[in-house]
Design a protein around this motif. Sequence first.
Motif, PDB file in Angstrom:
ATOM      1  N   VAL A 162       5.590   3.135   0.905  1.00  0.00           N
ATOM      2  CA  VAL A 162       5.190   2.127   0.228  1.00  0.00           C
ATOM      3  C   VAL A 162       5.304   1.205   2.213  1.00  0.00           C
ATOM      4  O   VAL A 162       6.223   0.846   2.761  1.00  0.00           O
ATOM      5  N   THR A 193      12.842   2.446   6.482  1.00  0.00           N
ATOM      6  CA  THR A 193      13.384   2.567   4.627  1.00  0.00           C
ATOM      7  C   THR A 193      12.314   2.719   3.772  1.00  0.00           C
ATOM      8  O   THR A 193      11.690   3.266   2.646  1.00  0.00           O
ATOM      9  N   MET A 194      11.296   1.735   3.747  1.00  0.00           N
ATOM     10  CA  MET A 194      10.476   1.148   3.335  1.00  0.00           C
ATOM     11  C   MET A 194       9.153   2.389   3.326  1.00  0.00           C
ATOM     12  O   MET A 194       8.429   2.855   2.109  1.00  0.00           O
ATOM     13  N   THR A 195       8.982   2.423   4.454  1.00  0.00           N
ATOM     14  CA  THR A 195       8.169   3.725   5.021  1.00  0.00           C
ATOM     15  C   THR A 195       8.040   4.943   4.376  1.00  0.00           C
ATOM     16  O   THR A 195       7.166   6.232   4.235  1.00  0.00           O
ATOM     17  N   VAL A 251       1.888   4.973   0.316  1.00  0.00           N
ATOM     18  CA  VAL A 251       1.560   5.643   1.155  1.00  0.00           C
ATOM     19  C   VAL A 251       1.540   7.562   0.946  1.00  0.00           C
ATOM     20  O   VAL A 251       2.681   7.694   0.595  1.00  0.00           O
ATOM     21  N   MET A 296       1.130  -1.367  -0.029  1.00  0.00           N
ATOM     22  CA  MET A 296       0.067  -0.024  -0.120  1.00  0.00           C
ATOM     23  C   MET A 296       0.672   1.193  -0.032  1.00  0.00           C
ATOM     24  O   MET A 296       1.733   1.330   0.704  1.00  0.00           O
ATOM     25  N   TRP A 329      10.509   4.610   0.400  1.00  0.00           N
ATOM     26  CA  TRP A 329       9.738   3.994  -0.215  1.00  0.00           C
ATOM     27  C   TRP A 329       8.429   4.682  -0.439  1.00  0.00           C
ATOM     28  O   TRP A 329       7.417   4.387  -1.915  1.00  0.00           O
TER      29      TRP A 329
END
Lengths: 104, 171, 373
Positions: free
Chosen positions: C153, C146-148, A3, A1, C151
Amino acid sequence: MRVTHHPILGDLPDSREIKIQVDGKEIAALAGEPIAAALAAAGISVHRYTSEKSEPRGVFCAIGQCTDCVMTVNGVSNVRTCITPVIPGMTVETQHGVGQRRDP
Amino acid sequence: MSKGVAVNGFVSEEELERSPGYPSKERMQQGPVVVIECPQEIPCNPCEEACPHHAITVGEPITNCPRLDETKCVGCGLCIPRCPGLAIFLIDLTHSDKRAAVSIPYEYLPLPHMNQKVTAVNRAGEPVCEAEVIKVADTKPNDRTAVVTVTIPNDYAQEVRGIVRLGGHHG
Amino acid sequence: MREVDLAVVGAGPAGLSAAIEGAKRGLRALVIDRNPKPGGQLIKQIHKFFGSREHRAGTRGVDIAQDLFREARDLGITLMLGWEVYNLQPGRLQVVRSSFGETSDESPEASIAAKKIVLATGAEENAFYFDGWTLPGVMGAGAAQTMTNVWRVLPGSRILMVGSGNVGLIVTYQLLQAGADVVAIVEAAPKIGGFGVHAAKIRRAGVPILTSHTVVRALGESRVKGAVIARVDDAWQPVVGSELTLDVDTICVAIGFRPNTRLASLAGCRLTNSSVLGGWVPIHNGQLETTVPGIYVAGDVSGIEEASTALEEGRLAGIVAASAMGKTSEHDQQQLQAIADRLCSLRGGPFCQPIQDAKSELVELGEEVCPKE
């Protein structure tokens, strides 16, 4: 998903959407992002299967150190998808074992 | 006996009473005043510079717990968004006869809007009462730490330190 | 072969700071990083920093990073992004592309000659071996961050965080900010490891912190679809019969880091083991020089701490490396003293005392065994 709105980082900046192939299927990606980001956004968690027991593996460190996320990209095996930016038309394949050795 | 912030993750009544950042009950009855819920010695002092009335002192070393001079605090709340730990709140027991006002730092989306009814929570994140939003401050100096002011029944003023996030799930 | 005065491995806060101080004093500086984007872990720190005004307290890490990029650019520092150092010897680095180049014409390899080298290679996340820990969906807390935050995501929608140190607490908060649910934090110790104010934020958000608990199993076949947690006894062993199954799709492991010392080792730097500093750490003196003359360390590789200390150590390394080449600037001594004072201040208080002590011990050892000028 994805952000798309974030209280600190703001809205997702405008990014060109491109297409890459994952195991023969086309998925959307944002220009410049790591391959693993596009996979995660598409809900794909399994990047490869181990040599001996065929166990699934995916992202662990996300910064190019652990090699858990490697896949075969454009025919080249053991590519760290967490630090490799997407390029339009890239082909990404779930890797089985250690893949193919590269030519010297 | 309550176990305190190192076990529960939130300050106990005892820790608050011992804390130099907490105003007296008398001062709270007089008008709006901040409460600083920072009972551990950590290297941090932006609150000291944040107060234009010099009501907050940390001094040297910067691990000192912040001390509130309740005679100097006018309850402006400028310190609230400046605390990196989001540990400062404003309490106004004089808001009206039956309701107190509490201002909290808030860094989630969506932000509440004026007059919205929200659920107020205590330090443990437990919903305790309904609250009404009377102010949302989110200007450039806040640097994305919004300050949300809600009114609640008087009895809950010493407990309410947050609201249930409007976007996600809770607890 | 490329020739520079100062080669820095790692474009995080320590590396960029070292290159900036070097370049300010006239050094030709080059920074190499395997990631396509600079900033190391600093660009993921979206919370306001602690410390004092001198430490840029109250500023978000990600904004401090932008300042560093601007300074590096203005000083003409070369950034080689997407390059991996695979061999390091005093004065020489060999690099290879860490991913595909822009065109197939470009050579995938290069050699660099550098008079001084700063290793700012940061840290690696520790893994925690529980049943099912290799399943996709089990990742480091740093990876989730890192992803949040980079990226953009979400790593998952229902998350179990393992570990209640500052990283576990802060990443939990950031996952909530991004719209995920953190179902619980488990902490094997009887007390919360990180700062009370960090814990308080997430407790207000309804996230339980279960002390004396650990994860014992990840459930799922191709991806995490649940986690079994259990209480632990005084011997840190799971208590049979106390197991609880949580409905989660992600397990983040926040049990600490270890310095990334591979290049230091390769170059012949002596290491010593310090559990407080994260494990094997290159021995260094007060000038951050290792046992190999001309090779310095700065940031997490020299002991696991935080971004604020990495910035300071990077500055220190850049100034001393320049000075060793005869390139000094007015007030260098004062600046070095100011950095030492700021480091001391950051390492104050009960939470940081063990690190202060461990660093002092390490430097004492370094003063004995590192070569003197």
